[in-house]
Design a protein around this motif. Structure first.
Motif, PDB file in Angstrom:
ATOM      1  N   ALA A 184      78.829  -1.585  15.518  1.00  0.00           N
ATOM      2  CA  ALA A 184      78.520  -1.451  16.942  1.00  0.00           C
ATOM      3  C   ALA A 184      79.200  -2.540  17.761  1.00  0.00           C
ATOM      4  O   ALA A 184      79.337  -3.680  17.317  1.00  0.00           O
ATOM      5  N   ASP A 185      79.636  -2.182  18.970  1.00  0.00           N
ATOM      6  CA  ASP A 185      80.156  -3.179  19.905  1.00  0.00           C
ATOM      7  C   ASP A 185      79.231  -3.356  21.108  1.00  0.00           C
ATOM      8  O   ASP A 185      79.518  -4.146  22.012  1.00  0.00           O
ATOM      9  N   THR A 186      78.138  -2.602  21.106  1.00  0.00           N
ATOM     10  CA  THR A 186      77.188  -2.637  22.216  1.00  0.00           C
ATOM     11  C   THR A 186      75.790  -2.309  21.712  1.00  0.00           C
ATOM     12  O   THR A 186      75.631  -1.419  20.878  1.00  0.00           O
ATOM     13  N   PHE A 187      74.796  -3.029  22.195  1.00  0.00           N
ATOM     14  CA  PHE A 187      73.419  -2.592  22.021  1.00  0.00           C
ATOM     15  C   PHE A 187      72.587  -3.132  23.171  1.00  0.00           C
ATOM     16  O   PHE A 187      73.061  -3.931  23.996  1.00  0.00           O
ATOM     17  N   PHE A 188      71.371  -2.653  23.270  1.00  0.00           N
ATOM     18  CA  PHE A 188      70.471  -3.057  24.346  1.00  0.00           C
ATOM     19  C   PHE A 188      69.177  -3.570  23.729  1.00  0.00           C
ATOM     20  O   PHE A 188      68.735  -3.070  22.692  1.00  0.00           O
ATOM     21  N   VAL A 189      68.603  -4.574  24.378  1.00  0.00           N
ATOM     22  CA  VAL A 189      67.414  -5.223  23.829  1.00  0.00           C
ATOM     23  C   VAL A 189      66.316  -5.286  24.881  1.00  0.00           C
ATOM     24  O   VAL A 189      66.568  -5.621  26.039  1.00  0.00           O
ATOM     25  N   ALA A 190      65.107  -4.922  24.480  1.00  0.00           N
ATOM     26  CA  ALA A 190      63.918  -5.075  25.319  1.00  0.00           C
ATOM     27  C   ALA A 190      63.079  -6.205  24.742  1.00  0.00           C
ATOM     28  O   ALA A 190      62.893  -6.295  23.527  1.00  0.00           O
ATOM     29  N   SER A 191      62.589  -7.076  25.611  1.00  0.00           N
ATOM     30  CA  SER A 191      61.749  -8.195  25.179  1.00  0.00           C
ATOM     31  C   SER A 191      60.592  -8.331  26.158  1.00  0.00           C
ATOM     32  O   SER A 191      60.651  -7.843  27.283  1.00  0.00           O
ATOM     33  N   ARG A 192      59.539  -9.037  25.733  1.00  0.00           N
ATOM     34  CA  ARG A 192      58.322  -9.090  26.544  1.00  0.00           C
ATOM     35  C   ARG A 192      57.699 -10.478  26.557  1.00  0.00           C
ATOM     36  O   ARG A 192      57.945 -11.302  25.667  1.00  0.00           O
ATOM     37  N   THR A 193      56.891 -10.722  27.573  1.00  0.00           N
ATOM     38  CA  THR A 193      56.072 -11.929  27.594  1.00  0.00           C
ATOM     39  C   THR A 193      54.826 -11.688  26.736  1.00  0.00           C
ATOM     40  O   THR A 193      54.450 -10.547  26.468  1.00  0.00           O
ATOM     41  N   LYS A 194      54.213 -12.767  26.312  1.00  0.00           N
ATOM     42  CA  LYS A 194      53.060 -12.650  25.407  1.00  0.00           C
ATOM     43  C   LYS A 194      51.914 -11.879  26.054  1.00  0.00           C
ATOM     44  O   LYS A 194      51.246 -11.067  25.416  1.00  0.00           O
ATOM     45  N   THR A 195      51.673 -12.136  27.334  1.00  0.00           N
ATOM     46  CA  THR A 195      50.610 -11.422  28.053  1.00  0.00           C
ATOM     47  C   THR A 195      51.203 -10.761  29.290  1.00  0.00           C
ATOM     48  O   THR A 195      52.211 -11.229  29.841  1.00  0.00           O
ATOM     49  N   PHE A 196      50.569  -9.672  29.704  1.00  0.00           N
ATOM     50  CA  PHE A 196      50.919  -9.001  30.957  1.00  0.00           C
ATOM     51  C   PHE A 196      49.807  -9.269  31.963  1.00  0.00           C
ATOM     52  O   PHE A 196      48.625  -9.224  31.616  1.00  0.00           O
ATOM     53  N   SER A 197      50.202  -9.516  33.200  1.00  0.00           N
ATOM     54  CA  SER A 197      49.208  -9.779  34.242  1.00  0.00           C
ATOM     55  C   SER A 197      49.800  -9.372  35.586  1.00  0.00           C
ATOM     56  O   SER A 197      50.898  -8.822  35.664  1.00  0.00           O
TER      57      SER A 197
END
Length: 325
Positions: A184-197
């Protein structure tokens, strides 16, 4: 620390900026680039796109990165605080995603033929049978670094995969997926904070990663890739410090196949491999927990026109192996 940075970045993003000696520099321009409303340029840009990348979490809190497709104009904006999306994420039910009003969501808009990209994080609202809205928390642009130029076309095969009943969720990276990811020459990443508020700095983010084929290495159930120099906001790295869970999607623009994965990421801040890998400032290692390989998931394919010029100053794992021999 200037108050304006506290508005734009959460504590772990700031911690990464401080660790790298960049917090004061970022504070001077972060407030200008990260807004709570969309500028007209971004609203027009999203309306031109045939696809975006969403970041969403499932019932267990794991992030997933998901492409969402539609004819140009399927995204519109009635004001600078809202986007209307005339489509729904295909895998929401299969993956048990929290696709509900009031849930946090991240979105990356990227135009491969021009290397333009803009991001928006917000909250889902007004879900209907035909689509949903996103109310803006944060809107910001990104530079064209590491984006490969491609001309995308709607696939002539109109039977893009819409039946996922035969797709199995694996806990391992199989041989086919390993070969796919390592080229692969490309990918996408989703990341999050520990809590949502209600804090607009909390939530989920979707981002892009690009490199030469071979910039990702798969070993067993782990994959490792370099973190090249970017906008210095460290949104993804800050989220990894905060929570560690990430979602990845690897598109195959040649045939429309896609790999979706979720797992736990760890930042390698300093070791001999980083120093030897051209262009790498850090390494990110992800232990995969769930993976789906979906043939012909994407209704669009695309021919590579030009590799990102900045990648001339970056390496691959193959380069590294040759240096050792």
């Amino acid at each position: 620390m200037p108050e304006q940075q506290q508005i734009q970045f959460h504590a772990d993003e700031i911690a990464v900026q401080k660790r790298l000696g960049l917090a004061e520099k970022v504070a001077k321009y972060g407030n200008y680039f990260i807004r709570q409303t969309m500028p007209e340029q971004h609203r027009s840009f999203f309306a031109e796109l045939p696809f975006v990348i969403l970041g969403m979490v499932d019932a267990h809190g794991a992030p997933w990165a998901l492409p969402l497709f539609g004819e140009a104009g399927f995204i519109s904006s009635s004001d600078d605080n809202c986007l209307h999306i005339a489509a729904r994420p295909k895998l929401a039910q299969m993956l048990g995603l929290n696709f509900r009003n009031g849930e946090k969501i991240g979105m990356l808009g990227i135009q491969l033929n021009t290397r333009r990209r803009n991001r928006m994080n917000g909250v889902i609202s007004n879900i209907t049978a035909k689509g949903f809205d996103i109310t803006v928390d944060q809107s910001f642009g990104n530079c064209p670094k590491y984006i490969q130029t491609r001309d995308l076309v709607w696939s002539k095969n109109e039977s893009a995969n819409t039946d996922f009943s035969a797709v199995e969720i694996s806990e391992h990276i199989d041989t086919r997926s390993k070969a796919f990811i390592e080229q692969a020459d490309t990918f996408f990443v989703a990341s999050r904070t520990k809590t949502f508020s209600e804090d607009i700095r909390s939530g989920i983010d979707a981002s892009h990663r690009g490199g030469k084929p071979g910039f990702i290495k798969v070993t067993g159930n782990k994959l490792c890739f370099p973190d090249f120099s970017g906008n210095k906001f460290f949104n993804t790295l800050g989220n990894i410090v905060s929570d560690g869970r990430v979602g990845l999607v690897f598109p195959n623009y040649a045939n429309g196949d896609a790999i979706f994965a979720t797992g736990w990421a760890e930042i390698q801040w300093n070791n001999d491999t980083i120093n030897a890998f051209e262009g790498a400032e850090r390494m990110i290692e992800v232990t995969i927990e769930r993976l789906l390989y979906i043939p012909q998931f994407m209704p669009m394919t695309g021919k590579l026109i030009e590799q990102s010029p900045v990648l001339d100053a970056t390496g691959t794992w193959g380069d590294l192996n040759r240096k050792k021999t």
